[in-house]
Structure formats: C-alpha cells, structure tokens
Design an enzyme around this catalytic site. Structure first.
Site, PDB file in Angstrom:
ATOM      1  N   PHE A 135      -4.615   4.002   1.736  1.00 43.31           N
ATOM      2  CA  PHE A 135      -6.094   3.102   1.774  1.00 43.31           C
ATOM      3  C   PHE A 135      -5.868   1.536   1.295  1.00 43.31           C
ATOM      4  CE2 PHE A 135     -10.200   1.869   0.382  1.00 43.31           C
ATOM      5  CZ  PHE A 135     -11.030   2.094   1.568  1.00 43.31           C
ATOM      6  N   LYS A 181     -10.460  -3.732  -8.770  1.00 49.30           N
ATOM      7  CA  LYS A 181     -11.088  -2.447  -9.481  1.00 49.30           C
ATOM      8  C   LYS A 181     -10.705  -3.031 -11.447  1.00 49.30           C
ATOM      9  CE  LYS A 181     -10.314   0.807  -6.303  1.00 49.30           C
ATOM     10  NZ  LYS A 181     -11.740   1.832  -6.197  1.00 49.30           N
ATOM     11  N   ASP A 229       0.553  -2.742  -3.937  1.00 49.23           N
ATOM     12  CA  ASP A 229      -1.202  -2.391  -4.245  1.00 49.23           C
ATOM     13  C   ASP A 229      -1.691  -1.542  -5.319  1.00 49.23           C
ATOM     14  OD1 ASP A 229      -3.753  -2.052  -4.240  1.00 49.23           O
ATOM     15  OD2 ASP A 229      -3.631  -0.997  -1.549  1.00 49.23           O
TER      16      ASP A 229
END
Ligand code: PLP
Length: 395
Positions: free
Chosen positions: A141, A255, A226
């Site tokens: 993702f 995040k 990532d």
C-alpha cells in the site's frame, strides 16, 4: 435525537463524501492512549490513528510547539526559506544519516501519498526517458493518488480508476527471484515497505531486503523504502529497513512524523536528490513553518524518550500477552506494529466491532486478523487492560 455521529442537531445529512464507510463513533478528545467520544465514553486507542499517534494524543510538547508557532509564523511561500522547516529538514537528514551512513536532502509535503509521489517522480527523472518503470510488491500500500495507487500492488483497488499512469509492475513480496525476473532495462526503481502494514502486517524477510539491495546495486536501480507506517520507532528501530542492516537510496515518511499534524517527507541520498532541479516538483504547503515546528518537536521528544526502545519493550510485552490469549492463533509484526491472527472461524471485523463497543480501538486488517499500533508511550497497565478486553471479546 438520532445517535448517528454526524447528527449534531444542525446538519441534516452527512457532510463527507462516502469514501470511508459509515463511522461508528465520533471522538472529541484524546490524551495519551485514551480517547473520549461525544457521549463521554472512554476508549483505549490501540490503533493510534493508524500508526500516527506515536507520542500519544494531545502530546503536550507537540501541542506547545504547534500553538506557539501558530502565533509566530505559519507560512511563507517557497520563494523564501523559513527557520522551522529548515531546522526540521536538517533533523530528518540527521536521523536518516545515522541510520544509512550518508547525507541526503529532504522534500517536505503533507501526507504519505505525497511523499511517495515525490519519490516516484524522482525515480522517473533519475532513470530518464525509457527507464521510468517502478516495481513494487503485491499486497503493498503506497497511497491513493493516481500514481501511488498504481504503485499499490492491489489490483482490486485499481479496478474503478483505469487507466492508471503506466510504468508500474508488481512482484510477490519476500520473493527475490520473482523480483529479479520482473527487472528489465525500463526499470528505474524498486519500492517496498519494510513491513506491509495495510497488506496485513507482513514483515519483510531480512535476507530478502538484503538481496533486493544487492539487486538494485547490480542493476543500477534506486531502492525506495516506504517508511510511512513503520518509520520513527514503530518497529523498534528508527526505520524498519535497519532490521536488515541495509541503506535505501530514498526513504518516504509521514504518519508519526507529525503525531497527527499532516506532514510527509521524502529523503534521498544527495547525489540522487540532485536529479531534481528547480521547477521539477513543489507544493504550496511544502515545508510550512508550522509543520517544521511540529516535526522538530516530534523528533526531539522521540529521541528524549528513546521511542524505538519503547516500541521494542512494549512490543515484546504485547506480543507475549496476545500469544497467551485463547482464540489468538498467532501474533506477527515488529515492535508495536502487530497483527493478532485469530483462530479459524472467528471474524476479525466482528471482534473489532465488539471491542469498539467495549472501549478498545483496533482494526481488522484482514478478515481474520486484528491490527494493533498503539502509541509507543503505551503503559504496561494499558496493555493488560487491552488484552483483557480482547480476550473477553473473543470469548
Ligand atoms: N504508504 C504506507 C506504507 C501507508 O501505510 C500509507 C497509509 O496508510 C500511505 C503510504 C499513504 O499515506 P497517506 O494516507 O498519508 O497518504
């Protein structure tokens, strides 16, 4: 009055586009690991805003940095510098240099998808015309913009949005032979998560990441890692790639970097970053003073607390207690990014809904597994209370 969370007595209909499904609860306040909803019910937050709230809700150091910067300087255009974003970029490079051994440069943005979008554009320009393809993993993702959706190795999510940008291909995760077979002269980069978060909390094998690094070196491809869900201590190291002892060429973050404030960052080794020239990329909100002040406060607080060590210690505790819980078949993950695989026949979605009603926030990351990503500041007592709720919900 209706109990629908959006019915405030003034709004007759839901004000949001229906992309997130029906919300179960409306939260109004948070402190540390605790959340309160609009009816006053208290919850333990073991999802942490999806691995965002690493330092706990309403962290006083972050709140102070945000509020004092808000009354000092929020934003100037990128025609000029500002002191906070400059210091934040220096800090991000400092922690990444510590983890990779090399200096790099940073592009600041506002989300994980934007951080990956910048990395994908960098890889395209680095490869040059005809060498623009990026290989990512099935089950990955990487975001919801068109390019990051194309990089996301989940064909079902692509379905309604074709045609997607071209130049994206996928190989099974943790399978170096399949990855090597997908490489041809059009490929400029490999993009991987060190733990597939949305894909079910699946850690990369150490040997796989090392072999990917070697393959990228041999074929002149960039390795983009990532770290949007895994970065800043979550897995027990500052970055997830450190478990394999490798150094990526490009690292994307978001995040936890803002502890809830929207900020993303793309770091690249200096020689790779030099691919970008003025005008190649940008954003009005790249590196606001407000975001810069938050990032500085977050990194400073994480270093003061030794956030990776907290994730390791509490992660071991949480894993052991979940493993001993009847109905939990297996526990996987790294640090405080954990999935509890439930016994056959137990519906994770149903368990998550029961837990929410009983004051524990988690999510069903697959139909059979719960994901737990509490603040790294979670206490042993909170872990005990959460596991007791999980045991009760399963039984
Ligand atoms: N990459 C990873 C690994 C993620 O977990 C996420 C979000 O869950 C993203 C990218 C996208 O980040 P954002 O939702 O901030 O755009």
């Amino acid at each position: 009055m209706s109990s629908h969370p959006f019915d405030t007595g003034t709004a007759a209909h839901c004000p949001f586009m229906p992309v997130f499904g029906a919300p179960g609860v409306m939260f109004v306040r948070g402190e540390g690991t605790t959340l309160w909803d609009s009816t006053g019910q208290e919850y333990l937050d073991f999802l942490g805003g999806l691995a965002v709230i690493a330092l706990g809700h309403a962290n006083p150091v972050v709140a102070q940095a945000l509020s004092s910067q808000a009354s000092t300087l929020v934003h100037v255009s990128n025609l000029f510098a500002n002191d906070q974003a400059t210091a934040a970029a220096i800090e991000i490079n400092r922690v990444l240099k510590r983890s990779t051994g090399v200096d790099g440069q940073v592009f600041l943005s506002n989300s994980g998808a934007e951080a990956n979008e910048a990395a994908l554009k960098l890889a395209r320009k680095f490869g040059g015309r005809g060498r623009h393809a990026v290989i990512s993993a099935y089950g990955s993702f990487h975001g919801r913009t068109l390019a990051t959706l194309a990089a996301t190795g989940q064909p079902a999510k692509h379905e309604p949005f074709h045609p997607l940008p071209d130049g994206f291909r996928y190989a099974p995760y943790n399978d170096i032979d399949a990855l090597a077979a997908a490489v041809d002269p059009t490929v400029s980069a490999v993009l991987l998560e060190p733990v597939q978060g949305e894909g079910g909390v699946i850690p990369a094998d150490v040997g796989y990441l090392r072999a990917v690094r070697q393959l990228c070196d041999e074929r002149g491809m960039l390795l983009i890692i990532d770290e949007i869900q895994t970065g800043f201590g979550r897995t027990g190291t500052w970055f997830g790639f450190e478990h394999a002892g490798i150094a990526p060429d490009v690292v994307t973050m978001a995040k936890a970097l803002g502890n809830g404030f929207p900020v993303g960052a793309t770091w690249a080794r200096t020689d790779v970053a030099a691919t970008f020239q003025p005008g190649d990329h940008g954003s009005t909100y790249s590196g606001t003073a407000l975001a810069g002040a938050v990032v500085r406060a977050v990194i400073g607080e994480m270093e003061r607390l030794n956030a990776p060590a907290l994730a390791t210690e509490r992660g071991i505790e949480l894993t052991a207690k979940l493993s001993a819980t009847p109905g939990v078949a297996a526990v996987r993950g790294s640090g405080l990014l954990i999935a509890a695989e439930l016994d056959q026949g137990i519906d994770a979605k149903q368990v998550a809904a029961t837990l929410l009603a009983n004051g524990l926030v988690v999510n069903a990351v697959t139909p059979t597994a719960l994901r737990l990503a509490p603040p790294l500041t979670v206490s042993s007592d909170e872990i005990d209370r959460a596991v007791a709720k999980i045991a009760a919900a399963i039984s």
